[in-house]
Design a protein around this motif. Structure first.
Motif, PDB file in Angstrom:
ATOM      1  N   ILE K  45      41.582  30.663 -41.289  1.00 35.08           N
ATOM      2  CA  ILE K  45      41.446  29.213 -41.344  1.00 35.08           C
ATOM      3  C   ILE K  45      41.482  28.793 -42.796  1.00 35.08           C
ATOM      4  CG2 ILE K  45      39.790  27.317 -40.986  1.00 35.08           C
ATOM      5  CD1 ILE K  45      38.861  28.834 -38.447  1.00 35.08           C
ATOM      6  N   VAL K  47      40.955  25.292 -45.291  1.00 34.79           N
ATOM      7  CA  VAL K  47      40.572  23.889 -45.432  1.00 34.79           C
ATOM      8  C   VAL K  47      41.040  23.488 -46.816  1.00 34.79           C
ATOM      9  CG1 VAL K  47      38.671  22.244 -45.241  1.00 34.79           C
ATOM     10  CG2 VAL K  47      38.546  24.431 -44.030  1.00 34.79           C
TER      11      VAL K  47
ATOM     12  N   GLU L  38      32.554  34.819 -50.831  1.00 34.69           N
ATOM     13  CA  GLU L  38      31.224  34.965 -50.249  1.00 34.69           C
ATOM     14  C   GLU L  38      31.364  35.703 -48.928  1.00 34.69           C
ATOM     15  OE1 GLU L  38      28.704  33.550 -52.153  1.00 34.69           O
ATOM     16  OE2 GLU L  38      27.286  34.641 -50.862  1.00 34.69           O
ATOM     17  N   ILE L  57      39.341  26.092 -49.267  1.00 37.53           N
ATOM     18  CA  ILE L  57      38.478  27.183 -48.806  1.00 37.53           C
ATOM     19  C   ILE L  57      39.245  27.959 -47.750  1.00 37.53           C
ATOM     20  CG2 ILE L  57      36.341  27.699 -47.547  1.00 37.53           C
ATOM     21  CD1 ILE L  57      35.194  25.082 -48.830  1.00 37.53           C
ATOM     22  N   LYS L  58      39.309  29.278 -47.924  1.00 45.21           N
ATOM     23  CA  LYS L  58      40.033  30.140 -46.993  1.00 45.21           C
ATOM     24  C   LYS L  58      39.020  31.031 -46.288  1.00 45.21           C
ATOM     25  CE  LYS L  58      44.059  33.206 -47.037  1.00 45.21           C
ATOM     26  NZ  LYS L  58      45.145  33.726 -47.903  1.00 45.21           N
ATOM     27  N   LEU L  59      39.256  31.259 -45.015  1.00 45.98           N
ATOM     28  CA  LEU L  59      38.258  31.921 -44.200  1.00 45.98           C
ATOM     29  C   LEU L  59      38.895  33.070 -43.435  1.00 45.98           C
ATOM     30  CD1 LEU L  59      35.271  31.471 -43.101  1.00 45.98           C
ATOM     31  CD2 LEU L  59      36.396  30.279 -41.224  1.00 45.98           C
ATOM     32  N   ARG L  60      38.333  34.260 -43.611  1.00 45.46           N
ATOM     33  CA  ARG L  60      38.803  35.448 -42.896  1.00 45.46           C
ATOM     34  C   ARG L  60      37.687  35.991 -42.024  1.00 45.46           C
ATOM     35  NH1 ARG L  60      41.474  38.025 -47.943  1.00 45.46           N
ATOM     36  NH2 ARG L  60      43.579  37.148 -47.788  1.00 45.46           N
ATOM     37  N   ALA L  63      34.808  33.137 -36.924  1.00 44.09           N
ATOM     38  CA  ALA L  63      33.830  32.148 -37.362  1.00 44.09           C
ATOM     39  C   ALA L  63      34.023  30.851 -36.588  1.00 44.09           C
ATOM     40  CB  ALA L  63      33.989  31.879 -38.857  1.00 44.09           C
ATOM     41  N   VAL L  65      33.845  26.764 -37.487  1.00 46.85           N
ATOM     42  CA  VAL L  65      33.858  25.871 -38.643  1.00 46.85           C
ATOM     43  C   VAL L  65      33.685  24.434 -38.157  1.00 46.85           C
ATOM     44  CG1 VAL L  65      35.121  25.148 -40.700  1.00 46.85           C
ATOM     45  CG2 VAL L  65      35.440  27.460 -39.797  1.00 46.85           C
TER      46      VAL L  65
END
Lengths: 76, 76, 76, 76, 76, 76, 76, 76, 76, 76, 76, 76
Positions: K45, K47, L38, L57-60, L63, L65
Motif C-alpha cells: 500500500i 499513501v 518502522e 508512506i509505503k507499507l509492506r 495491515a 490502514v
C-alpha cells in the motif's frame, strides 16, 4: 475595535417560567464577580451575548434556556 | 470601520402576539443599561441585530422569537 | 471600503399580504431612529440587507418574512 | 478593489410571471432611493447581485423569486 | 489583482430551449446598463460568472437556468 | 485585545440537580490552581466560558452538564 | 501571483455527445469576446476552469455538462 | 497573546465512576513530564482543555470520557 | 511561493478503458495551447491536478473520469 | 508563539485493554526517533496530541484507539 | 516555508493488486516529466501526497486507488 | 515556525495484521528516497502524520490502514 467585533459573540436565550427569575452576569478576567443582575417576570424572554465583560451567566428561578448545546429547563 | 463590519452581526426575529410588546436593547460594555425601547403592536414583526451598542435584548409581552437556537413563544 | 464589504451582509425577504405594508429601517449606532420607510402593496416583494446604516427592520401590516431562522407570517 | 470583491456578493433569481414586472434597486447608504428600474416581460428571468450601490431590491408584478432563504411567488 | 481573484466568482448555467435566447450582462456600478449581449440557439449552453463588470444577468427567451438557489425554466 | 476575542470562547451549560453544587475554575498556565468557586442551588443553571484565566472546570455535586461532545449527568 | 492562485478556480466537465461540439471561451473584462475555441469529437471529455482570462464558456453541439449546480444535457 | 487564543483549544469531559480517579496533565515540549494531577471522587466531572502547557492527559481509575472522537468508558 | 501553494489544487482521476487514451494539458493564460500530452493504456490510471500551467484537460479515447462534480464515462 | 498554537493540534484517545500497554512518541523532523514512552495499565486512558515534537505515535499491547478516521482495536 | 505548508497537501491511497505495480510521479511546472518511479508488489500500500514537485501521478498495473472523489479499481 | 504548524498535518492509522509489517517514510522534495523505516509486529498500531520530511508512506506486510478516504486491508 477588533477584527472580530463583539456583536458576533455567542448568545443564549432565556425564557422565565415564573416571576423573579434572576440572570446574573459574571465578570471576565482575573476576578469573577457579579457585575450585572437582570430580573425577568413570567414569560419575559432575554437574549444575551457573552461580551468583553461577561464570561459566565448564572440563572436563578424557573426558566427555559436555549443554547448551542441544546435546550434545558429547570421546572421539573 | 473593521474587517468584519457590523451588518454581519447575528439577528433575531420577533413577532408580537398582542399589543404593547416591548423590545428593550441593553447596552454593551461595563454598564448594562436600557438604551432603546421599541413597542410592537399585535402582528408587527421586528428583525434586530446585535450591534456595537446592544449586547442583550429583553422582551416583555406575548411574542414569538426566532433565533439560531430555535424558536420560542411565551403565550402558553 | 473594508475587507468584507457591505454587499455580503445578511438579507431578509418580505412579501406583502395586503396593501400598505410598511417596512421601517432603524438606524444603527448609539441612537435607534427610523431612517427609512418603504411601503409595499399586496403581492409586492422586498429583499433587504442589513447595512452600515440599518441594524433593525420593523414591519407593519400583513406579510410573510423569510429569514435565516425560517419563515414567519402575521396574517393568522 | 478589496480583499473580497464585489462579484462574490449574494444574488437572487427573479422570473416574471406576467408582463411589466418591475425590479427596483434601492441605494445603499444614508439615503435609500430608487437608483435603477428594470422591466421584465412574462417569462424573462433576471439574476441580480447586491452591489456596492444596491442594498435592497423591490419587486412589483407577479413573479417567482429564488433566494438563499427559499423561493416565493406572489401570484396566489 | 486581489486576494480573491475574479475566477472564483459565482456562476450560473443557462440552456437555451429555443432559438434566439438572449443573455444580457448589466454593468456593475453607479449606472446599470447593458454592456454585453449573447445570443444562444436552441440547445446551446452558456456558463457565465458574475465579474468585476457584470452584477446582473437578464434572460429573454425560453431557457433553463441552474443557480445556487436551484433550477428554473420559463417554458411553462 | 486580540483578533479572536475572548467572548467567542467555548462554553458549557451546567444545571444543578441538588443544593450545593460546586463549580470550580482552574487556572490556565504553568500552575493549575483553583481560582474561582461558584455554588449552585438545586435548579440553578450556569453557562460558563473557558477564558484567558480558566482552562479547566471541576464540578462537585449532582448536575447535568451540556457540552459540545454531548450531555452528561452524575445523578445515576 | 496572488494569495488564492488560479489553479483553485471552479471547473466544469463537458462530454461531447456528437462530433464537432464547440467550446468557446469568452474574455473576462470590459469587453466580452471569443478568445479561444476548442472542438470536441463524440465521446471526448474536457475539464475546464474559469481563469483570469475566461469568465464565460459557451457550448455548441450535443453535450453533457457537469457543474457545481448539477448536470445538464442538450440532446433531448 | 496570539491570534487564536488559548481559550478556544479542544476540551474533553471526564466523569469519575469511582472515588480516586486521577487525571494527570503531561507537559508539552521536548520533555513529557507530569505537571499536574487532579483527583476526582465518584460522580465528579471535569472539563479540561489542552493548553500551552498540556499536550496529553492520562487517566487512572474508572471513568467515562467524552471527546471529539466519541465517548469511552473503562468500567467494563 | 504563495500563501496557498500549488499542491492544494483540484485534481481529477482518469482511468483508461482502452489502449491509447490521450490526456492533453492546455495552457493557462492568454493563449490556450496544448503543452503536454500523456498516453494511457487500458487500465492505467492518472491522477492530475490543475496547475499554474494547466487550466484545462482534454481527453480522447474511452475512459472513466472522476471529478468533484461526479463521475462520467464515454464508453457508452 | 504562532497564529495557530499547538493546543489546537489533532489528538487521539487510547484505552489500554491489558497491563503494560506502551505508547511511544516518535520525533518530528529529519530523524525519527523514540523521544517518549508512556506505560498504561489495563483500563487506563490516554488522550494525546500531535505536537511540535511528536509526529507519530506507536502503540504496543492490547488497546482501543479512537481517531478522526474511526476506532480500532487490536485484541481480536 | 509558506503559510500553508506542504504536509497539508491532498493525498491518495494505492493498493497493489498484483506484483510490479508502478507509481510514477510527474513533475509540476512548465515541463511535465517523470521524476520518480515507485514499484509495489501485490498487497503493498502506498499513501502519497501531491507535493511541490509532483502534480500528477500515473499508475500502471492492477491496483485499487482511493481518492477524495471515490475509489476506483482497474482489475475488472 | 509557520502560521499552520506541522502538528496539524494529516495522519493515517496503521494496524499490523502480522509480524514484520514495514512502514517506510519517503522524503519530500526533489528526490524521493527512503528516510525512515518502522517495523510493526502483529497487533501493533501506528498513527503517523505527513511531515515536512515525509510526503509518502509505503507499507509492506499485512495491515489495516485508516485514512480520510476510508479504510483498506491487504490480507484478502
Amino acid at each position: 475595535m477588533t477584527d472580530q467585533p463583539s456583536y458576533t459573540g455567542e448568545y443564549i436565550v432565556i425564557k422565565a417560567l415564573e416571576n423573579g427569575v434572576t440572570i446574573i452576569g459574571l465578570t471576565r478576567g482575573r476576578d469573577t464577580k457579579f457585575h450585572h443582575t437582570e430580573k425577568l417576570d413570567k414569560g419575559e424572554i432575554m437574549v444575551a451575548q457573552f461580551t468583553e465583560h461577561t464570561s459566565a451567566i448564572k440563572l436563578r428561578g424557573k426558566a427555559e434556556v436555549m443554547t448551542r448545546h441544546g435546550s434545558i429547563r429547570n421546572d421539573d
